[in-house]
Motif scaffolding. Structure first.
Motif, PDB file in Angstrom:
ATOM      1  N   ARG A   1      10.989 -11.926  17.197  1.00 52.79           N
ATOM      2  CA  ARG A   1      11.556 -12.583  18.760  1.00 52.79           C
ATOM      3  C   ARG A   1      12.780 -13.636  18.573  1.00 52.79           C
ATOM      4  O   ARG A   1      13.621 -13.697  19.551  1.00 52.79           O
ATOM      5  N   TYR A   2      12.793 -14.097  17.397  1.00 56.20           N
ATOM      6  CA  TYR A   2      13.513 -15.285  17.202  1.00 56.20           C
ATOM      7  C   TYR A   2      14.799 -15.108  16.226  1.00 56.20           C
ATOM      8  O   TYR A   2      15.788 -15.684  16.403  1.00 56.20           O
ATOM      9  N   ILE A   3      14.489 -14.160  15.391  1.00 57.47           N
ATOM     10  CA  ILE A   3      15.553 -13.894  14.148  1.00 57.47           C
ATOM     11  C   ILE A   3      16.322 -12.473  14.246  1.00 57.47           C
ATOM     12  O   ILE A   3      15.465 -11.517  14.275  1.00 57.47           O
ATOM     13  N   ASN A   4      17.613 -12.305  14.147  1.00 56.90           N
ATOM     14  CA  ASN A   4      18.101 -11.497  14.120  1.00 56.90           C
ATOM     15  C   ASN A   4      18.751 -11.354  12.883  1.00 56.90           C
ATOM     16  O   ASN A   4      18.672 -12.280  11.985  1.00 56.90           O
ATOM     17  N   ILE A   5      19.685 -10.398  12.158  1.00 61.74           N
ATOM     18  CA  ILE A   5      20.327 -10.519  11.150  1.00 61.74           C
ATOM     19  C   ILE A   5      21.255 -11.443  10.862  1.00 61.74           C
ATOM     20  O   ILE A   5      21.274 -12.339   9.518  1.00 61.74           O
ATOM     21  N   ARG A   6      22.128 -11.865  11.840  1.00 60.55           N
ATOM     22  CA  ARG A   6      22.924 -13.029  11.756  1.00 60.55           C
ATOM     23  C   ARG A   6      22.361 -14.234  11.626  1.00 60.55           C
ATOM     24  O   ARG A   6      22.419 -15.113  10.694  1.00 60.55           O
ATOM     25  N   ARG A   7      21.257 -14.516  12.356  1.00 59.08           N
ATOM     26  CA  ARG A   7      20.489 -15.660  12.370  1.00 59.08           C
ATOM     27  C   ARG A   7      19.864 -15.976  10.979  1.00 59.08           C
ATOM     28  O   ARG A   7      19.650 -16.817  10.486  1.00 59.08           O
ATOM     29  N   GLY A   8      19.149 -14.666  10.429  1.00 64.06           N
ATOM     30  CA  GLY A   8      18.361 -14.717   9.461  1.00 64.06           C
ATOM     31  C   GLY A   8      19.325 -15.074   8.063  1.00 64.06           C
ATOM     32  O   GLY A   8      18.864 -15.825   7.177  1.00 64.06           O
ATOM     33  N   GLN A   9      20.756 -14.709   8.008  1.00 61.65           N
ATOM     34  CA  GLN A   9      21.404 -15.055   6.951  1.00 61.65           C
ATOM     35  C   GLN A   9      21.702 -16.601   7.139  1.00 61.65           C
ATOM     36  O   GLN A   9      22.043 -17.115   6.093  1.00 61.65           O
ATOM     37  N   VAL A  10      21.952 -17.246   8.284  1.00 63.26           N
ATOM     38  CA  VAL A  10      22.291 -18.592   8.258  1.00 63.26           C
ATOM     39  C   VAL A  10      21.329 -19.272   7.979  1.00 63.26           C
ATOM     40  O   VAL A  10      21.429 -20.249   7.005  1.00 63.26           O
ATOM     41  N   VAL A  11      19.887 -18.961   8.120  1.00 63.32           N
ATOM     42  CA  VAL A  11      18.639 -19.660   7.451  1.00 63.32           C
ATOM     43  C   VAL A  11      18.486 -19.628   5.986  1.00 63.32           C
ATOM     44  O   VAL A  11      18.666 -20.458   5.636  1.00 63.32           O
ATOM     45  N   CYS A  12      19.161 -18.312   5.508  1.00 66.76           N
ATOM     46  CA  CYS A  12      18.925 -18.112   4.199  1.00 66.76           C
ATOM     47  C   CYS A  12      19.879 -18.902   3.369  1.00 66.76           C
ATOM     48  O   CYS A  12      19.815 -19.739   2.540  1.00 66.76           O
ATOM     49  N   GLY A  13      21.143 -19.095   4.160  1.00 63.29           N
ATOM     50  CA  GLY A  13      22.273 -19.786   3.510  1.00 63.29           C
ATOM     51  C   GLY A  13      21.930 -21.352   3.670  1.00 63.29           C
ATOM     52  O   GLY A  13      22.409 -22.203   2.622  1.00 63.29           O
ATOM     53  N   VAL A  14      21.462 -21.967   4.650  1.00 68.08           N
ATOM     54  CA  VAL A  14      21.166 -23.239   4.498  1.00 68.08           C
ATOM     55  C   VAL A  14      19.997 -23.588   3.789  1.00 68.08           C
ATOM     56  O   VAL A  14      20.071 -24.487   2.938  1.00 68.08           O
ATOM     57  N   VAL A  15      18.886 -23.124   3.845  1.00 65.38           N
ATOM     58  CA  VAL A  15      17.800 -23.187   3.178  1.00 65.38           C
ATOM     59  C   VAL A  15      17.948 -23.086   1.537  1.00 65.38           C
ATOM     60  O   VAL A  15      17.607 -23.993   0.837  1.00 65.38           O
TER      61      VAL A  15
END
Length: 507
Positions: A358-372
């Motif tokens: 509901r909250y994570i798509n591929i673009r958002r997931g890449q941002v989360v991966c990049g930041v964390v």
């Protein structure tokens, strides 16, 4: 109607039916990035998969692949044979899982539900996310070393005179942190590029990076001809033990084991199934070519600088020509960028879309991966102070191997290529098994994984006496892959999961 996936399936009907299902009944368990890829987005051709693997292969990490093998006594010729043989094996494993993605046009986290059960598949997904996060951070740090060489060549001695304001306990200097930040900012825009378009980055890298590697190879061959450097230097090898050869083979295979799990994340975008068959050829070829460059250049440095230098960035650091240093470092930065996006951030994002659809798509997931991965995990501290942890991280192949083999034998042998795509998105559907867990997969995973544990413990703490069982870890990927596959097939034959089977009479 159930959606049947077999050799003759009409891929366009899969896409349209699944989208209808998404709109009508399973909204909480999926999002557009998890659905079968529509026909108009299946844009990857054979050339794109050639570019993809040359993109992944030509990196500083693969350049140094032979270094650990030389250290245990293998000659450079033995290294090449071991690496080529190992990559042929891994190429076959990658092609097997990739073919599933190319047929169904679905990502690994959704496909895993068929073999592991709806809920147990989350265990496989979390394991893959863990590996992606840590390797993204480590690759970003390697990219920052490329940026450091670029800044040093661009700014000159003034860059080296920047005072360090960070304590030694930080594990990084001020110039190192500046380089890390700049490379991370370079990566940032690529988080927002769709996987259907990121293939263009792979094409650019496939042209630029091999030219740089070839240039370094020619430079080395001109300075010290290979027939001299390879025959008279320390890369001639000694007399490695059989277990050293087996361990080297396992290392050559294991470093790519995550891609044998989640290759469907990329083959789902194939124009057709045949487009990705080239992987069985281009994968071992690309790895072997970059290894040849690393071996020849490393052998040359022993004559030029009095020591064998495996890291290409340290070789660049010795050059007097600032333009040559800059463009070579830029090429390797591009190499790391392409690999990090392809193998880590996109893979992590695909996995996270399943964890929080509901909250994570591929673009958002890449941002989360990049930041964390870059800032929360502090990869510079991991690399500087935790060699034991890196040993464990590099041993993730023993986790990945059973996952890959179970998915392959389940799809091709147990189910004979027939699956119900709609049920992959339903917790109470055909792949519910027992409370969402396929116990056959659990047992097969344990049988393939547990016997390798003593050897892993022995690697982490050499003072412990493990005995002969440590040798299982020496060929851990092969053991885990084969044993888990056999165990799963036997369990499925003795205890067939009838309720999950798709037949021509299925509703």
């Amino acid at each position: 109607m159930a959606l049947l996936a077999n050799f003759s399936i009409d891929s366009s009907s899969v896409s349209s039916d699944s989208n209808t299902e998404h709109k009508t009944g399973r909204k909480g368990w999926t999002n557009p990035d998890m659905e079968p890829v529509p026909v108009h987005l299946r844009t990857w051709t054979t050339w794109n998969y050639v570019a993809y693997w040359f993109c992944d292969a030509f990196t500083p990490v693969q350049w140094e692949l032979a270094s650990t093998m030389i250290a245990v006594g293998l000659s450079w010729k033995q290294c090449l044979l071991v690496i080529l043989f190992g990559q042929v094996i891994m190429g076959a494993a990658i092609l097997a899982t990739g073919t599933i993605g190319a047929r169904l046009h679905i990502a690994f986290p959704v496909i895993a539900r068929v073999s592991f059960g709806f809920w147990f598949s989350y265990f496989a997904v979390v394991c893959r996310v863990f590996a992606s996060f840590f390797w993204f951070g480590i690759q970003t740090y390697i990219g920052s070393e490329c940026t450091y060489q670029m800044l040093k060549a661009l700014v000159g001695p003034a860059f080296l005179r920047i005072p360090n304001h960070l304590p030694e306990s930080a594990g990084i200097t001020t110039t190192g942190m500046l380089s890390f930040l700049l490379f991370w900012l370079i990566e940032l825009p690529f988080f927002f590029v769709s996987p259907t378009k990121i293939r263009h980055l792979f094409v650019v890298k496939t042209v630029v990076v091999p030219i740089t590697c070839l240039g370094m190879l020619i430079w080395a061959a001109v300075r010290v001809p290979p027939h001299i450097s390879l025959s008279r230097g320390s890369l001639r090898g000694a007399s490695p033990t059989p277990w050293a050869v087996v361990s080297a083979l396992n290392s050559a295979i294991g470093c790519w084991s995550p891609m044998a799990v989640n290759m469907p994340d990329f083959t789902r975008y194939a124009k057709n199934e045949k487009a990705q068959y080239i992987q069985i050829v281009v994968f071992p070829l690309s790895i072997t070519l970059i290894t040849i460059c690393g071996i020849v250049v490393a052998s040359t440095t022993e004559f030029l600088y009095g020591e064998v230098i495996w890291d290409p960035l340290l070789v660049i650091d010795r050059w007097d020509s600032r333009p040559a240093s800059f463009f070579a470092a830029l090429s390797f930065a591009l190499a790391v960028l392409g690999t990090n996006i392809a193998a880590n951030s996109v893979s992590a994002a695909n996995d996270m879309t399943v964890l929080w659809p509901r909250y994570i798509n591929i673009r958002r997931g890449q941002v989360v991966c990049g930041v964390v991965s870059a800032w929360a995990l502090c990869p510079w501290k991991i690399l500087s102070s935790a060699p034991g942890f890196l040993t464990m991280l590099s041993s993730y192949s023993i986790f990945m191997a059973p996952m890959s083999s179970i998915m392959v034998v389940d799809y091709f042998i147990v189910r004979k290529c027939k699956v119900d795509i709609s049920s992959m998105y339903e917790p109470d559907g055909r792949y519910k098994y027992w409370n969402g867990i396929n116990w056959r997969a659990v047992v097969a995973f344990i049988v393939g994984f547990i016997p390798t544990i003593p050897g892993l413990v022995g690697r982490l703490d050499p003072s412990l006496s493990i005995g002969g069982t440590s040798h299982i870890f020496d060929f851990g990927w092969l053991y885990a892959y084969i044993v888990a596959a056999v165990a799963y097939c036997l369990l499925s034959a003795v205890f067939p999961p009838y309720s999950s089977f798709v037949t021509d009479e299925s509703p």
